[in-house]
Design a protein around this motif. Structure first.
Motif, mmCIF file in Angstrom:
data_model
loop_
_atom_site.group_PDB
_atom_site.id
_atom_site.type_symbol
_atom_site.label_atom_id
_atom_site.label_comp_id
_atom_site.label_asym_id
_atom_site.label_seq_id
_atom_site.Cartn_x
_atom_site.Cartn_y
_atom_site.Cartn_z
ATOM 1 N N ALA A 187 0.906 -1.441 0.003
ATOM 2 C CA ALA A 187 0.034 0.147 -0.168
ATOM 3 C C ALA A 187 1.118 1.261 0.015
ATOM 4 O O ALA A 187 0.533 2.301 -0.795
ATOM 5 C CB ALA A 187 -0.850 -0.091 1.265
ATOM 6 N N GLU A 197 1.359 3.972 -3.235
ATOM 7 C CA GLU A 197 0.892 5.188 -3.194
ATOM 8 C C GLU A 197 0.999 6.283 -4.131
ATOM 9 O O GLU A 197 2.176 6.483 -4.508
ATOM 10 C CB GLU A 197 1.230 5.731 -1.629
ATOM 11 C CG GLU A 197 -0.187 6.418 -1.089
ATOM 12 C CD GLU A 197 0.246 7.009 0.442
ATOM 13 O OE1 GLU A 197 1.021 6.188 1.162
ATOM 14 O OE2 GLU A 197 -0.110 7.992 0.684
ATOM 15 N N LYS A 251 -7.772 5.865 -5.153
ATOM 16 C CA LYS A 251 -8.286 5.536 -3.647
ATOM 17 C C LYS A 251 -9.908 5.475 -4.101
ATOM 18 O O LYS A 251 -10.458 6.495 -4.223
ATOM 19 C CB LYS A 251 -8.053 6.243 -2.639
ATOM 20 C CG LYS A 251 -8.556 5.822 -1.324
ATOM 21 C CD LYS A 251 -8.339 6.725 0.081
ATOM 22 C CE LYS A 251 -9.158 6.526 1.171
ATOM 23 N NZ LYS A 251 -8.612 7.542 2.211
ATOM 24 N N THR A 252 -10.289 4.091 -4.205
ATOM 25 C CA THR A 252 -11.806 4.105 -4.931
ATOM 26 C C THR A 252 -12.893 4.345 -3.803
ATOM 27 O O THR A 252 -12.607 3.931 -2.534
ATOM 28 C CB THR A 252 -12.061 2.685 -5.797
ATOM 29 O OG1 THR A 252 -11.766 1.801 -4.671
ATOM 30 C CG2 THR A 252 -11.139 2.706 -6.971
ATOM 31 N N LYS A 274 -17.874 -1.288 -2.411
ATOM 32 C CA LYS A 274 -16.759 -0.496 -2.887
ATOM 33 C C LYS A 274 -16.626 -0.619 -4.363
ATOM 34 O O LYS A 274 -16.733 -1.626 -4.969
ATOM 35 C CB LYS A 274 -15.508 -1.012 -2.336
ATOM 36 C CG LYS A 274 -14.229 -0.102 -2.589
ATOM 37 C CD LYS A 274 -13.098 -0.634 -1.657
ATOM 38 C CE LYS A 274 -11.842 0.086 -1.988
ATOM 39 N NZ LYS A 274 -11.670 1.395 -1.668
ATOM 40 N N GLU A 276 -14.381 -0.515 -6.993
ATOM 41 C CA GLU A 276 -13.119 -0.771 -7.469
ATOM 42 C C GLU A 276 -12.954 -0.560 -9.306
ATOM 43 O O GLU A 276 -11.922 -0.507 -9.592
ATOM 44 C CB GLU A 276 -12.425 -1.860 -6.796
ATOM 45 C CG GLU A 276 -11.003 -2.123 -7.282
ATOM 46 C CD GLU A 276 -9.963 -1.137 -6.658
ATOM 47 O OE1 GLU A 276 -10.507 -0.304 -5.672
ATOM 48 O OE2 GLU A 276 -8.786 -1.032 -7.045
ATOM 49 N N GLN A 311 -10.890 2.257 -10.644
ATOM 50 C CA GLN A 311 -9.483 2.087 -10.540
ATOM 51 C C GLN A 311 -9.243 2.534 -11.941
ATOM 52 O O GLN A 311 -9.671 2.248 -12.908
ATOM 53 C CB GLN A 311 -8.987 1.022 -9.972
ATOM 54 C CG GLN A 311 -7.569 0.750 -9.904
ATOM 55 C CD GLN A 311 -6.973 1.736 -8.868
ATOM 56 O OE1 GLN A 311 -6.378 2.657 -9.242
ATOM 57 N NE2 GLN A 311 -7.245 1.613 -7.426
ATOM 58 N N ARG A 332 -3.495 -2.619 -8.887
ATOM 59 C CA ARG A 332 -2.619 -2.828 -7.587
ATOM 60 C C ARG A 332 -1.671 -3.682 -7.585
ATOM 61 O O ARG A 332 -0.581 -3.509 -7.020
ATOM 62 C CB ARG A 332 -3.801 -3.151 -6.419
ATOM 63 C CG ARG A 332 -5.069 -1.995 -6.528
ATOM 64 C CD ARG A 332 -6.040 -2.491 -5.496
ATOM 65 N NE ARG A 332 -7.094 -1.531 -5.170
ATOM 66 C CZ ARG A 332 -7.150 -0.371 -4.218
ATOM 67 N NH1 ARG A 332 -5.983 -0.335 -3.694
ATOM 68 N NH2 ARG A 332 -7.999 0.445 -4.052
ATOM 69 N N SER A 346 -4.073 -4.546 -0.746
ATOM 70 C CA SER A 346 -4.106 -2.830 -0.581
ATOM 71 C C SER A 346 -5.540 -2.653 -0.693
ATOM 72 O O SER A 346 -5.754 -1.551 -0.017
ATOM 73 C CB SER A 346 -3.315 -2.315 -1.094
ATOM 74 O OG SER A 346 -3.535 -2.021 -2.638
ATOM 75 N N GLU A 402 -7.403 -0.606 2.557
ATOM 76 C CA GLU A 402 -8.098 0.765 1.915
ATOM 77 C C GLU A 402 -9.493 0.772 2.579
ATOM 78 O O GLU A 402 -9.998 1.626 3.081
ATOM 79 C CB GLU A 402 -7.899 0.974 0.500
ATOM 80 C CG GLU A 402 -8.455 2.068 -0.055
ATOM 81 C CD GLU A 402 -8.253 2.314 -1.264
ATOM 82 O OE1 GLU A 402 -7.065 2.503 -1.909
ATOM 83 O OE2 GLU A 402 -9.017 2.422 -2.250
ATOM 84 N N TRP A 403 -10.343 -0.290 2.107
ATOM 85 C CA TRP A 403 -11.644 -0.466 2.481
ATOM 86 C C TRP A 403 -11.799 -0.428 4.266
ATOM 87 O O TRP A 403 -12.708 0.411 4.309
ATOM 88 C CB TRP A 403 -12.211 -1.744 1.937
ATOM 89 C CG TRP A 403 -13.856 -1.650 1.720
ATOM 90 C CD1 TRP A 403 -14.930 -0.681 1.959
ATOM 91 C CD2 TRP A 403 -14.294 -2.665 1.013
ATOM 92 N NE1 TRP A 403 -15.985 -1.193 1.431
ATOM 93 C CE2 TRP A 403 -15.864 -2.253 1.162
ATOM 94 C CE3 TRP A 403 -14.125 -4.008 0.480
ATOM 95 C CZ2 TRP A 403 -16.837 -2.982 0.607
ATOM 96 C CZ3 TRP A 403 -15.294 -4.784 -0.003
ATOM 97 C CH2 TRP A 403 -16.566 -4.308 0.016
ATOM 98 N N GLN A 462 -11.526 3.071 5.341
ATOM 99 C CA GLN A 462 -12.623 3.866 4.772
ATOM 100 C C GLN A 462 -13.892 3.533 5.647
ATOM 101 O O GLN A 462 -14.930 4.203 5.524
ATOM 102 C CB GLN A 462 -13.038 3.714 3.269
ATOM 103 C CG GLN A 462 -12.187 3.932 2.441
ATOM 104 C CD GLN A 462 -12.364 3.678 0.944
ATOM 105 O OE1 GLN A 462 -12.731 2.467 0.544
ATOM 106 N NE2 GLN A 462 -12.479 4.724 -0.016
#
Lengths: 306, 306
Positions: A11, A15, A20-21, A38, A40, A43, A51, A153, A157-158, A161
């Protein structure tokens, strides 16, 4: 192996290279319970695949001969995108079933595209031959640590969030994405592997005690049509207790339609497969069970704007 | 008038009836700066319009005769949706230019749909006649306090989601959405009104010192084709210093394409108009200026899944 550390490193490494969906709570599918989503497919290149591609190329680099990948289409587009961004040549093998949306996307990204007869496994044979011949860096679609950690990742990320679900629904082809999620959550969430009845390599492997070849076909074959589940995915599935659910091709197309009707998200069939587990009734949550669905790809054929 | 209080009340009143649509930071359009996006086309019925429709019906109720609305299509779908949810009959007047995606959406929501020759203003004449004849509750598309406060809930929500931009780009038809944003931010953010060159009621009103009738046409006419800007919008535009930018129809179609390419968001032309201000170069941010674009509608014709 410390998967969480591997994924955190992936991750950080990627970066700035990734979108960042967004995540959202939906009540749009007629259930009494909410569904966390989510998206994605927002992306780069329209799927989660960058990713793993960026994590692989940023951690391993590429020789003068560049990079090579075999793909149903989405992984190829991601590798082409990442290679271009990082200044490498990319040779991408896809099967004819990839379809025009994915093929034209890979071409537009400037990759050396090779369309081969057959399915994903046939493209892989040729990609491996090219690797052996030229020394190009093979970027595997799902069965390496770098790829799985990159896809992981997304789970990281999820969670950041604010994901609250007990149970996640993730579509499975070769298993890189779900392996990343299982690696991240490590059994702390229930993870449901959703596969089409007509291409279910993980389901079959779980039944038979190990990865075996399966026949693949159906509406999502250009994304979920891996002939054999990745070993990393299989091992993580057993270790973390991933559960398998199958959905019909009709159920996938219906879920694809529902995503448009509810939230104007036009996705490819594979991108709607996870949702189909709920909307078809193949999986019925327990009262109070909180669910989340990963929408993972939108390279639809025909491309709606071309 | 305390617009912030009005909008907060609208937000509370409509809670549970609306989608909290996601926001995201994008680097996907080739600029050196990020663009904050909010995807309001994920709202019920594919546009921001249910915010105003629910706020109106929940605050004012409806008589036995039900509700009536005139609309280019999106507002009509929203009123039909809200009326159905709240148990009212709805009669919706749309012009022929609404197009098949919007017309079939309104039909599917069970409204009494009336397609009339001409444009939005022609539908409005008939809706007013129906209101006078039956006593049905008129739900105005943009020029009432209840509608503007409802749309303003979007600005409130976006701020709560961590919006950091100095400058917001919002497409303008009759002006309800931008009025809501101006009412919420009250001059604390720079707000750019984006209109097509071929339908620019606010631009013309600002030039001429007040709302006047304009000709309307172009690719976004079924959403942005209001003949005259709302008085509430005009007054707020003057008071809060809204700036006007015009974009060509070509620029709108290009932005529509870019939203698909960058993030797989298939929107209608009006939904891409605000982005077009940046992608066409019609507005060039100052160094360091932080920008945000509202994506507001996705009832595309032809509907991609029908």
């Amino acid at each position: 192996m410390d998967w969480q550390a591997e994924i955190r490193t992936a991750a950080h490494r990627t970066e700035g290279y990734l979108v960042k969906t967004p995540a959202m709570v939906s009540h749009g599918f007629g259930f009494s319970f909410p569904i966390e989503l989510k998206f994605e497919q927002m992306q780069h290149t329209g799927s989660f695949k960058p990713r793993g591609a960026f994590n692989t190329l940023l951690s391993e680099g590429a020789p003068e001969a560049g990079v090579v990948a075999a793909s149903g289409g989405n992984h190829g587009a991601a590798v082409a995108f990442a290679a271009k961004k990082l200044g490498h040549n990319a040779r991408i093998y896809v099967p004819e079933v990839a379809g025009s949306a994915k093929i034209s996307l890979i071409e537009a990204l400037g990759a050396d595209l090779q369309v081969v007869p057959g399915k994903y496994a046939d493209a892989m044979v040729q990609a491996q031959a090219w690797e052996a011949e030229t020394g190009a860096r093979q970027v595997h679609a799902y069965d390496t640590i770098a790829t799985v950690a990159g896809q992981g990742s997304l789970a990281n990320e999820w969670q950041d969030q604010g994901l609250t679900a007990d149970t996640l629904f993730i579509a499975v082809g070769g298993g890189g994405l779900i392996a990343g999620a299982a690696a991240w959550f490590g059994g702390n969430k229930k993870i449901i592997a959703v596969e089409p009845t007509t291409s279910c390599a993980l389901h079959t492997a779980l039944e038979q005690g190990g990865p075996v070849d399966v026949e693949v076909s159906g509406v999502a074959v250009n994304a979920l049509g891996a002939k054999r589940i990745g070993q990393i995915c299989f091992d993580l599935a057993v270790k973390t207790g991933i559960q398998s659910v199958l959905v019909s091709n009709d159920a996938i197309l219906k879920a694809q339609n529902l995503l448009w009707l509810a939230h104007r998200q036009l996705v490819e069939p594979s991108g709607a497969a996870a949702l189909a587990a709920l909307t078809s009734g193949a999986y019925v949550p327990e009262p109070g069970e909180k669910v989340a669905v990963l929408v993972c790809g939108a390279n639809v054929d025909p491309d709606p704007l071309h």
